[in-house]
Design a protein around this motif. Structure first.
Motif, short mmCIF file in Angstrom:
data_model
loop_
_atom_site.label_atom_id
_atom_site.label_comp_id
_atom_site.label_asym_id
_atom_site.label_seq_id
_atom_site.Cartn_x
_atom_site.Cartn_y
_atom_site.Cartn_z
N GLY A 1 0.14 0.02 -3.45
CA GLY A 1 1.06 -0.41 -4.50
C GLY A 1 1.81 0.74 -5.12
N SER A 2 1.11 1.81 -5.48
CA SER A 2 1.78 2.94 -6.13
C SER A 2 2.61 3.75 -5.15
N ALA A 3 2.21 3.79 -3.87
CA ALA A 3 2.94 4.58 -2.88
C ALA A 3 4.08 3.80 -2.25
N TYR A 4 3.85 2.50 -1.91
CA TYR A 4 4.83 1.71 -1.17
C TYR A 4 5.25 0.43 -1.88
N ASN A 5 4.60 0.08 -3.01
CA ASN A 5 4.76 -1.22 -3.66
C ASN A 5 4.21 -2.36 -2.79
N PHE A 6 3.26 -2.06 -1.92
CA PHE A 6 2.65 -3.07 -1.05
C PHE A 6 1.32 -3.53 -1.63
N ASN A 7 1.26 -3.72 -2.93
CA ASN A 7 0.00 -4.06 -3.58
C ASN A 7 -0.52 -5.43 -3.18
N GLY A 8 0.30 -6.29 -2.63
CA GLY A 8 -0.16 -7.62 -2.24
C GLY A 8 -0.73 -7.70 -0.84
N VAL A 9 -0.40 -6.73 0.01
CA VAL A 9 -0.80 -6.81 1.42
C VAL A 9 -2.31 -6.87 1.60
N PRO A 10 -3.11 -5.97 0.98
CA PRO A 10 -4.56 -6.08 1.16
C PRO A 10 -5.12 -7.41 0.67
N VAL A 11 -4.52 -7.98 -0.37
CA VAL A 11 -5.01 -9.26 -0.89
C VAL A 11 -4.69 -10.39 0.08
N VAL A 12 -3.54 -10.30 0.74
CA VAL A 12 -3.20 -11.29 1.77
C VAL A 12 -4.23 -11.24 2.90
N VAL A 13 -4.59 -10.04 3.33
CA VAL A 13 -5.58 -9.89 4.40
C VAL A 13 -6.93 -10.43 3.94
N TYR A 14 -7.34 -10.08 2.72
CA TYR A 14 -8.63 -10.53 2.19
C TYR A 14 -8.67 -12.06 2.07
N GLY A 15 -7.60 -12.64 1.53
CA GLY A 15 -7.56 -14.09 1.38
C GLY A 15 -7.58 -14.82 2.70
N THR A 16 -6.94 -14.23 3.72
CA THR A 16 -6.96 -14.83 5.05
C THR A 16 -8.38 -14.83 5.63
#
Length: 248
Positions: free
Chosen positions: A146-161
């Motif tokens: 999130g702080s480096a790329y603003n991709f803070n949602g990507v790990p949560v998408v993987v976890y939720g899947t």
């Protein structure tokens, strides 16, 4: 910045905000590669998309607040707080071309994962990662990305899947996480000195486009099944990743 660059920046932010409003995620994944191709500093792009993402989160979180998994959300936020400084260190001390290359590889891997996740999900008969502690590394990764790329949602998408969340729980928890982590990431960008005059000016220029994209995305989401468009979005993500790997 020239008028042409300003228009292209606003267009990139609009497309990202529209993707986020329609699909529930994907704003930074679409906007960051587009901005990386423009003659603007990487730190300006990162701080701009951080502000834009937080704005979209403010308008989209309320629709799914009843379906939020609050216990998971608290653990994600706690771990993200630890990961955010690590991401800022990566962003500040790593050369821009290295981050751009890493971003390209990440997009290709992530896009490929998303194309396969339906097959993976159908092959899994029961939820994985049942231990509550598994959420912590995903939260930490969310803070770093999130702080480096603003991709803070990507790990949560993987976890939720992997946890096989119900779609309503998935979207509600993801949007709430975007709001909380978005506040933390934007605060980290401000305290880390990433905010620039150009970023704030471009955010002001982009704000009407963000609001229009959010309203349009909510309208489209209610009337067109988003799942039919997910495969196209993931293909675009992979293509953008490949473009970032090409010599500029």
């Amino acid at each position: 910045m020239t008028a042409e660059v300003i228009v292209l920046v606003i267009a990139a932010v609009f497309i990202g905000a529209l993707m986020r409003a329609v699909f529930g995620f994907g704003e930074a994944i679409v906007s960051m590669p587009l901005l990386a191709m423009l003659p603007i500093p990487l730190q300006t792009s990162v701080s701009l998309i951080g502000l834009a993402g937080l704005t979209v989160a403010l308008f989209t979180v309320f629709g799914g607040w009843r379906h939020i998994d609050r216990a998971v959300l608290i653990r994600l936020a706690a771990a993200a707080v630890i990961g955010i400084p690590a991401g800022l260190v990566v962003l500040r001390y790593t050369p821009a071309f290295v981050i751009t290359f890493g971003l390209g590889v990440f997009l290709i891997v992530y896009g490929g994962y998303c194309l396969l996740k339906k097959t993976l999900s159908s092959a899994i008969e029961r939820p994985l990662l049942n231990d509550r502690g598994w959420v912590l590394p995903f939260g930490f990764a969310s803070g770093v990305l999130g702080s480096a790329y603003n991709f803070n949602g990507v790990p949560v998408v993987v976890y939720g899947t992997l946890r096989r969340w119900h779609p309503e729980r998935f979207r509600g928890t993801l949007q709430a996480h975007f709001l909380i982590s978005g506040v933390l990431v934007v605060a980290g960008h401000a305290l880390g000195g990433l905010w620039t005059a150009d970023a704030l000016v471009m955010y002001g220029y982009s704000l009407p486009a963000i609001l229009c994209a959010t309203a349009l995305g909510v309208y489209v989401n209610k009337r067109i099944p988003a799942k039919k468009f997910e495969s196209c979005l993931y293909v675009i993500i992979i293509v953008l990743g490949i473009l970032l790997l090409l010599p500029r």
